[in-house]
Design a protein around this motif. Structure first.
Motif, PDB file in Angstrom:
ATOM      1  N   ARG A  36       0.833  -1.203   0.000  1.00 46.47           N
ATOM      2  CA  ARG A  36       0.000   0.000   0.000  1.00 46.47           C
ATOM      3  C   ARG A  36       0.863   1.246   0.000  1.00 46.47           C
ATOM      4  N   ASN A  37       0.579   2.145  -0.900  1.00 50.51           N
ATOM      5  CA  ASN A  37       1.299   3.413  -0.970  1.00 50.51           C
ATOM      6  C   ASN A  37       0.263   4.520  -1.143  1.00 50.51           C
ATOM      7  N   PRO A  38      -0.156   5.148  -0.034  1.00 47.30           N
ATOM      8  CA  PRO A  38      -1.227   6.134  -0.146  1.00 47.30           C
ATOM      9  C   PRO A  38      -0.843   7.377  -0.942  1.00 47.30           C
ATOM     10  N   ASP A  39       0.449   7.611  -1.160  1.00 43.94           N
ATOM     11  CA  ASP A  39       0.874   8.784  -1.922  1.00 43.94           C
ATOM     12  C   ASP A  39       0.810   8.579  -3.428  1.00 43.94           C
ATOM     13  N   ALA A  40       0.680   7.346  -3.876  1.00 44.23           N
ATOM     14  CA  ALA A  40       0.674   7.062  -5.309  1.00 44.23           C
ATOM     15  C   ALA A  40      -0.729   7.251  -5.881  1.00 44.23           C
ATOM     16  N   ALA A  41      -0.799   7.847  -7.055  1.00 43.93           N
ATOM     17  CA  ALA A  41      -2.077   7.997  -7.757  1.00 43.93           C
ATOM     18  C   ALA A  41      -2.472   6.642  -8.325  1.00 43.93           C
ATOM     19  N   LEU A  42      -3.756   6.361  -8.355  1.00 43.24           N
ATOM     20  CA  LEU A  42      -4.233   5.099  -8.903  1.00 43.24           C
ATOM     21  C   LEU A  42      -4.470   5.255 -10.398  1.00 43.24           C
ATOM     22  N   ALA A  43      -3.809   4.395 -11.175  1.00 44.47           N
ATOM     23  CA  ALA A  43      -3.987   4.402 -12.632  1.00 44.47           C
ATOM     24  C   ALA A  43      -5.084   3.408 -12.989  1.00 44.47           C
ATOM     25  N   GLU A  44      -6.067   3.898 -13.696  1.00 49.31           N
ATOM     26  CA  GLU A  44      -7.225   3.097 -14.067  1.00 49.31           C
ATOM     27  C   GLU A  44      -6.984   2.383 -15.391  1.00 49.31           C
ATOM     28  N   LEU A  45      -7.425   1.137 -15.474  1.00 47.46           N
ATOM     29  CA  LEU A  45      -7.356   0.383 -16.732  1.00 47.46           C
ATOM     30  C   LEU A  45      -8.398   0.961 -17.677  1.00 47.46           C
ATOM     31  N   ILE A  46      -7.938   1.549 -18.783  1.00 48.95           N
ATOM     32  CA  ILE A  46      -8.884   2.164 -19.726  1.00 48.95           C
ATOM     33  C   ILE A  46      -9.020   1.367 -21.023  1.00 48.95           C
ATOM     34  N   ARG A  47      -8.116   0.425 -21.274  1.00 49.54           N
ATOM     35  CA  ARG A  47      -8.194  -0.381 -22.490  1.00 49.54           C
ATOM     36  C   ARG A  47      -7.573  -1.748 -22.214  1.00 49.54           C
ATOM     37  N   ASP A  48      -8.283  -2.804 -22.640  1.00 50.79           N
ATOM     38  CA  ASP A  48      -7.794  -4.171 -22.474  1.00 50.79           C
ATOM     39  C   ASP A  48      -8.197  -4.963 -23.706  1.00 50.79           C
ATOM     40  N   SER A  49      -7.222  -5.409 -24.471  1.00 51.31           N
ATOM     41  CA  SER A  49      -7.526  -6.132 -25.713  1.00 51.31           C
ATOM     42  C   SER A  49      -8.226  -7.457 -25.443  1.00 51.31           C
ATOM     43  N   ALA A  50      -8.099  -8.008 -24.226  1.00 52.70           N
ATOM     44  CA  ALA A  50      -8.767  -9.269 -23.917  1.00 52.70           C
ATOM     45  C   ALA A  50     -10.279  -9.086 -23.892  1.00 52.70           C
ATOM     46  N   ALA A  51     -10.747  -7.858 -23.720  1.00 51.83           N
ATOM     47  CA  ALA A  51     -12.185  -7.586 -23.705  1.00 51.83           C
ATOM     48  C   ALA A  51     -12.761  -7.471 -25.107  1.00 51.83           C
ATOM     49  N   SER A  52     -11.891  -7.439 -26.114  1.00 53.87           N
ATOM     50  CA  SER A  52     -12.346  -7.278 -27.495  1.00 53.87           C
ATOM     51  C   SER A  52     -12.717  -8.622 -28.093  1.00 53.87           C
ATOM     52  N   ARG A  53     -13.848  -8.698 -28.746  1.00 52.55           N
ATOM     53  CA  ARG A  53     -14.268  -9.935 -29.407  1.00 52.55           C
ATOM     54  C   ARG A  53     -13.380 -10.267 -30.597  1.00 52.55           C
ATOM     55  N   ARG A  58      -9.582 -14.011 -33.577  1.00 55.78           N
ATOM     56  CA  ARG A  58      -8.290 -14.220 -34.233  1.00 55.78           C
ATOM     57  C   ARG A  58      -7.424 -15.232 -33.497  1.00 55.78           C
ATOM     58  N   GLY A  59      -7.716 -15.501 -32.246  1.00 53.67           N
ATOM     59  CA  GLY A  59      -6.911 -16.443 -31.496  1.00 53.67           C
ATOM     60  C   GLY A  59      -5.949 -15.727 -30.588  1.00 53.67           C
ATOM     61  N   GLY A  60      -4.926 -16.450 -30.177  1.00 53.35           N
ATOM     62  CA  GLY A  60      -3.964 -15.922 -29.222  1.00 53.35           C
ATOM     63  C   GLY A  60      -3.176 -14.748 -29.749  1.00 53.35           C
ATOM     64  N   GLY A  61      -2.260 -14.311 -28.964  1.00 53.68           N
ATOM     65  CA  GLY A  61      -1.451 -13.154 -29.308  1.00 53.68           C
ATOM     66  C   GLY A  61      -1.231 -12.337 -28.058  1.00 53.68           C
ATOM     67  N   PRO A  62      -0.432 -11.319 -28.166  1.00 53.21           N
ATOM     68  CA  PRO A  62      -0.175 -10.517 -26.970  1.00 53.21           C
ATOM     69  C   PRO A  62      -1.430  -9.776 -26.518  1.00 53.21           C
ATOM     70  N   ARG A  63      -1.514  -9.604 -25.219  1.00 55.51           N
ATOM     71  CA  ARG A  63      -2.604  -8.824 -24.623  1.00 55.51           C
ATOM     72  C   ARG A  63      -2.113  -7.395 -24.454  1.00 55.51           C
ATOM     73  N   LEU A  64      -2.907  -6.433 -24.855  1.00 53.42           N
ATOM     74  CA  LEU A  64      -2.526  -5.031 -24.766  1.00 53.42           C
ATOM     75  C   LEU A  64      -3.385  -4.336 -23.720  1.00 53.42           C
ATOM     76  N   LEU A  65      -2.724  -3.668 -22.775  1.00 56.87           N
ATOM     77  CA  LEU A  65      -3.396  -2.961 -21.692  1.00 56.87           C
ATOM     78  C   LEU A  65      -2.947  -1.510 -21.694  1.00 56.87           C
ATOM     79  N   THR A  66      -3.859  -0.595 -21.378  1.00 60.04           N
ATOM     80  CA  THR A  66      -3.514   0.808 -21.220  1.00 60.04           C
ATOM     81  C   THR A  66      -4.099   1.299 -19.911  1.00 60.04           C
ATOM     82  N   PHE A  67      -3.241   1.921 -19.088  1.00 53.33           N
ATOM     83  CA  PHE A  67      -3.643   2.502 -17.821  1.00 53.33           C
ATOM     84  C   PHE A  67      -3.446   4.007 -17.894  1.00 53.33           C
ATOM     85  N   LEU A  68      -4.333   4.742 -17.226  1.00 53.35           N
ATOM     86  CA  LEU A  68      -4.216   6.186 -17.160  1.00 53.35           C
ATOM     87  C   LEU A  68      -4.317   6.603 -15.702  1.00 53.35           C
TER      88      LEU A  68
END
Length: 151
Positions: A36-53, A58-68
């Motif tokens: 726990r680090n109360p001084d750190a800002a929390l970065a929210e997951l805004i994009r996750d390729s695993a959620a894409s149909r 297409r099958g496997g491949g790298p998973r792409l995540l973006t946090f803000l």
């Protein structure tokens, strides 16, 4: 008359014998408190390729995540190797050198983002993880930690 503490103690003992908490859950709970680090800002997951149909079709491949989080964007590519180990390759924007730590119930993995904001961590195991980024230079960005994600 039986006291409240005796009843609670008896219930704890019964539950621990007949429905114990799995060790991985206990480890994750302990680890989350230790990191726990109360001084750190929390970065929210805004994009996750695993959620894409389309990825699923297409099958496997790298998973792409973006946090803000605050003024920092963290783009991450997650790849699982044939041996089951996970590799995380990422980039920070704005591009600055930083300390990057991947936290998991199994331990922490640390690396440094180069001046272009790029970093790589190999040898992770599947499971819940979060990233913590701390700038190497003052004034770069406020420390950021991501929400937990399952890899």
């Amino acid at each position: 008359m039986i006291g409240e503490e005796e009843v609670l103690s008896s219930l704890r003992e019964f539950a621990s014998r007949h429905d114990p908490v799995p060790p991985a859950v206990l480890a994750a709970a302990r680890a989350s408190l230790a990191w726990r680090n109360p001084d750190a800002a929390l970065a929210e997951l805004i994009r996750d390729s695993a959620a894409s149909r389309l990825i699923a079709v297409r099958g496997g491949g790298p998973r792409l995540l973006t946090f803000l989080g605050g003024s920092l964007t963290i783009d991450v590519q997650v790849t699982t190797g044939s041996s089951g180990t996970v590799e995380v390759v990422g980039e920070l924007a704005p591009a600055l050198p930083a300390r990057v730590v991947v936290e998991s119930p199994g331990g922490t993995y640390e690396t440094a983002a180069d001046p272009q904001g790029r970093f790589k961590i190999t040898g992770l195991t599947s499971g819940p993880v979060r990233l913590r980024c701390e700038p190497q230079d003052e004034g770069g960005f406020a420390p950021v930690r991501t929400e937990w994600v399952q890899l």
